[in-house]
Write an enzyme that holds these catalytic residues in place. Structure first.
Site, PDB file in Angstrom:
ATOM      1  CE1 TYR A   7      -2.857   3.241   1.176  1.00 44.05           C
ATOM      2  CE2 TYR A   7      -1.845   2.995   3.318  1.00 44.05           C
ATOM      3  CZ  TYR A   7      -2.617   3.721   2.443  1.00 44.05           C
ATOM      4  OH  TYR A   7      -3.155   4.919   2.830  1.00 44.05           O
ATOM      5  CG  PHE A   8       2.302   5.112  -2.640  1.00 47.50           C
ATOM      6  CD1 PHE A   8       3.657   5.197  -2.356  1.00 47.50           C
ATOM      7  CD2 PHE A   8       1.644   6.242  -3.123  1.00 47.50           C
ATOM      8  CE1 PHE A   8       4.348   6.390  -2.548  1.00 47.50           C
ATOM      9  CE2 PHE A   8       2.322   7.431  -3.319  1.00 47.50           C
ATOM     10  CZ  PHE A   8       3.683   7.506  -3.025  1.00 47.50           C
ATOM     11  CB  ALA A   9       0.593   5.797   3.084  1.00 51.59           C
ATOM     12  CE1 TYR A  10      -3.062  11.119  -1.190  1.00 53.79           C
ATOM     13  CE2 TYR A  10      -2.746   8.879  -1.961  1.00 53.79           C
ATOM     14  CZ  TYR A  10      -3.564   9.961  -1.743  1.00 53.79           C
ATOM     15  OH  TYR A  10      -4.892   9.884  -2.071  1.00 53.79           O
ATOM     16  N   GLY A  11      -0.833  10.483   2.512  1.00 49.16           N
ATOM     17  CA  GLY A  11      -1.545  11.420   3.378  1.00 49.16           C
ATOM     18  C   GLY A  11      -1.258  11.125   4.841  1.00 49.16           C
ATOM     19  CB  SER A  12      -3.422  11.071   7.851  1.00 46.08           C
ATOM     20  OG  SER A  12      -4.377  10.108   7.454  1.00 46.08           O
ATOM     21  CD  GLU A  82      -7.554   5.894   3.057  1.00 44.47           C
ATOM     22  OE1 GLU A  82      -7.810   6.956   2.461  1.00 44.47           O
ATOM     23  OE2 GLU A  82      -6.787   5.856   4.028  1.00 44.47           O
ATOM     24  CE1 TYR A 134      -5.604  13.600   6.214  1.00 50.71           C
ATOM     25  CE2 TYR A 134      -4.933  15.400   4.786  1.00 50.71           C
ATOM     26  CZ  TYR A 134      -5.235  14.066   4.975  1.00 50.71           C
ATOM     27  OH  TYR A 134      -5.173  13.199   3.919  1.00 50.71           O
TER      28      TYR A 134
END
EC number: 4.3.2.9
Length: 176
Positions: A7-12, A82, A134
């Site tokens: 999984y690619f996370a870019y936010g919180s 999400e 956030y």
């Protein structure tokens, strides 16, 4: 057949403390970036009291993030977090290039309703800005995982909406 997924996370979810709230099997694998996407903000989140991050297809842009490996038992908890069931985000596959040039195919989430026009994050109108909490989660996660200094500098140019009230999230995230 693998029992895990990337999984690619870019936010919180850049922040380990955040992703582990609902997805305890997450293990940080690497950092990397996706090409031809930009980071943007549009949809208001009641949970965060401001807009949440999305990725938008944009030539010659990149978004840095963290590659997490999760047990498949967390696929539904991640989808739920999400808002996939509410058509807030949809899952898609992207190729993430790591610092050493390895390409990893990862699950990523993109908002279902993305902005059409590009506005520099520094110029976002107040209704398109994330909340201070956030934005802080994104910055702390970027720093925690040693994303490139230039990208962290870019993240620091994103203005918040000035919200000072209560948040509808776990209190453990509010503690330092």
């Amino acid at each position: 057949m693998s029992c895990t997924f990337l999984y690619f996370a870019y936010g919180s979810n850049l922040l380990a403390k955040r992703i582990h709230l609902n997805n305890p099997t997450a293990v940080m694998k690497d950092i990397g970036y996706i090409k031809n996407f930009r980071l943007d903000f549009q949809r208001y989140s009641k949970r965060w009291r401001g807009t949440s991050a999305t990725i938008v297809e944009t030539e010659n842009s990149t978004v840095w993030g963290v590659v997490w490996e999760l047990d498949k038992c967390n696929l539904s908890t991640l989808d739920c977090q999400e808002g996939v069931q509410d058509n807030i985000y949809h899952a898609m596959s992207v190729n993430v290039e790591t610092s050493n040039g390895t390409i990893l195919n990862c699950r990523v989430y993109q908002q279902c309703d993305n902005p059409k026009e590009y506005i520099k994050p520094a110029d976002l109108s107040i209704d398109r800005r994330p909340s201070p909490l956030y934005l802080d989660m994104i910055l702390k996660g970027a720093q925690e995982n040693n994303l490139p200094a230039e990208y962290i500098k870019f993240l620091k140019t994103i203005p918040h909406n000035g919200y000072k009230g209560e948040y509808d999230i776990s209190l453990s995230l509010l503690e330092d």
